[in-house]
Design an enzyme around this catalytic site. Structure first.
Site, PDB file in Angstrom:
ATOM      1  CG  ASN A  63     -20.290  -4.692 -13.611  1.00 21.82           C
ATOM      2  OD1 ASN A  63     -20.409  -5.780 -14.830  1.00 21.82           O
ATOM      3  ND2 ASN A  63     -18.840  -4.423 -14.177  1.00 21.82           N
ATOM      4  CG  ASP A 112     -17.735   1.501 -11.869  1.00 18.88           C
ATOM      5  OD1 ASP A 112     -16.627   0.635 -11.743  1.00 18.88           O
ATOM      6  OD2 ASP A 112     -18.674   1.080 -11.981  1.00 18.88           O
TER       7      ASP A 112
END
Length: 448
Positions: free
Chosen positions: A176, A283
């Site tokens: 991402n 994350d």
């Protein structure tokens, strides 16, 4: 013998020389030299004197091909050492091998006292016999050694890592916000991973991100990926880190519990270390957990830079499927949010699929917010007890409690029976599993 030495010396005239000064009981210091063939014995002693100011050094040693120590006390013996080393380097280049630094061992040295010499880098572009001073080199910093904040400023100011020194090889994956490449760092001869992220931000924000990334140099944990440096080229930031030959856990199938337990121990230790530095990962997910064929497990891509996290979020619209319910709802983020992400990640690794069947992650972990509303509204998924051990089921259940304050604190994670059970330092279990999985993957792909 003189004509034998001329070949390697001429061939290596423009080659950067990295000398690794071994310090008794204290690791090593790398010294980068840009005029290697002209280097004199006195030059080396001068630098050793900077590294070990409390010791008196009159000679040093190197190892020959048989592992025997050879003493250097003069310019003539210095030339013999360089000739031997350059011949070895030329053979390594012909065989496509990585170039190792020239290791030397100071003699008649007292062990250094408690001084902040770790991570010192020396860079000389001067001619022979000119005194050198400690500045940042082009060689990769040792990720096992801490760096002082003063040196960090030098590293960033001098551009230790730059695009001209990097040769990109293979694409390791698309995450991402960026693409990760396997790359070769020319000055040091090291293989590394480079994550390249396109960001539409101002020059001022670029400087702020680089400043925030300084803290990565202070990370000194075997469970955190080694950070070598970062640089901007126009609107692209390249983050250079240690290469892990097993890749990330998201590309593996269902992981057996006895392997997953050892992986969980490493991940929890890595997170606990970050939290001790007041760093939230932000994350936590399988693609940010890396393994290698030695059985090591390391965390990467943690949110040390708030500006980088925010810039990626603005550039790449979507919500992370591993986010805790409170994050999806826009509430305050804390350590307990990392704990949720830890739980859902290991639940996925145990099941071999994402725990919420209504969420399809075929296009990555970023998706529209409405698709993730079930994480907020529904009860947390539970592992089937008959398929997994009771300690593991309890560990996941505790991590994925809907109320953040009900999730385990860092010390409770380390003391959980599931973590205690597998906290045995057995890297062989993970190593064998990684090697077997990679071999199966290669056999399925067939010959190139």
């Amino acid at each position: 013998m003189l004509w034998l030495a001329l070949g390697p010396f001429r061939a290596m005239e423009n080659q950067v020389l990295v000398i690794r000064i071994k310090i008794p009981n204290s690791g090593a210091v790398d010294w980068t030299v840009h005029s290697g063939p002209q280097l004199l014995f006195r030059d080396v002693l001068d630098v050793i004197g900077q590294v070990l100011p409390e010791a008196t050094t009159t000679a040093f040693e190197y190892e020959d091909e048989d592992g025997d120590r050879i003493t250097v006390r003069s310019d003539e013996e210095m030339k013999a050492m360089l000739s031997y080393y350059y011949s070895t380097v030329m053979e390594q280049q012909v065989n496509g091998q990585l170039i190792e630094p020239l290791q030397i061992f100071p003699r008649a040295c007292k062990p250094p006292g408690e001084r902040n010499i770790h991570g010192l880098k020396v860079n000389t572009r001067a001619g022979p016999s000119q005194h050198t001073s400690p500045v940042v080199s082009d060689s990769l910093p040792s990720n096992s050694l801490k760096k002082s904040s003063a040196e960090l400023r030098k590293i960033l100011a001098n551009g230790q890592m730059n695009e001209q020194d990097i040769r990109y090889r293979d694409t390791l994956g698309h995450g991402n916000g960026g693409t990760v490449y396997k790359a070769y760092h020319v000055p040091s001869g090291k293989i590394l991973a480079v994550k390249v992220i396109l960001l539409d931000i101002t020059l001022e924000l670029q400087k702020q991100i680089m400043s925030e990334l300084e803290i990565l140099y202070k990370c000194d944990s075997s469970y955190i990926i080694g950070f070598y440096g970062a640089f901007f080229v126009e609107n692209r930031i390249s983050i250079c880190t240690e290469f892990m030959d097993g890749g990330s856990l998201d590309v593996y199938r269902k992981i057996p519990e006895h392997v997953l337990g050892r992986i969980a121990v490493a991940v929890v230790k890595g997170l606990t270390y970050l939290w001790s530095l007041k760093i939230l990962h932000r994350d936590v997910k399988p693609s940010n957990m890396l393994v290698n064929t030695s059985g090591q497990v390391k965390l990467c891509d943690f949110g040390v830079s708030t500006q980088l996290v925010n810039s990626i979020a603005k550039t790449y619209v979507g919500t992370n499927a591993y986010m805790a319910p409170e994050r999806i709802s826009g509430e305050q983020y804390g350590i307990h949010s990392d704990v949720w992400s830890l739980g859902i990640s290991f639940m996925e690794l145990a099941l071999g699929r994402f725990p919420y069947p209504q969420i399809q992650k075929n296009q990555g972990s970023l998706m529209p917010l409405q698709l993730l509303q079930c994480i907020v509204d529904e009860d947390s998924p539970v592992l089937p007890l008959g398929e997994f051990s009771e300690p593991f089921v309890h560990f996941i259940t505790q991590c994925m409690r809907k109320q953040p304050k009900e999730r385990p604190a860092p010390e409770e994670l380390m003391g959980h029976p599931f973590i205690v059970q597998f906290n045995d330092g057995n890297a062989t279990v993970v190593s064998m599993w990684v090697c077997r999985a990679l071999e199966e993957r290669r056999s399925q792909q067939g010959p190139p």
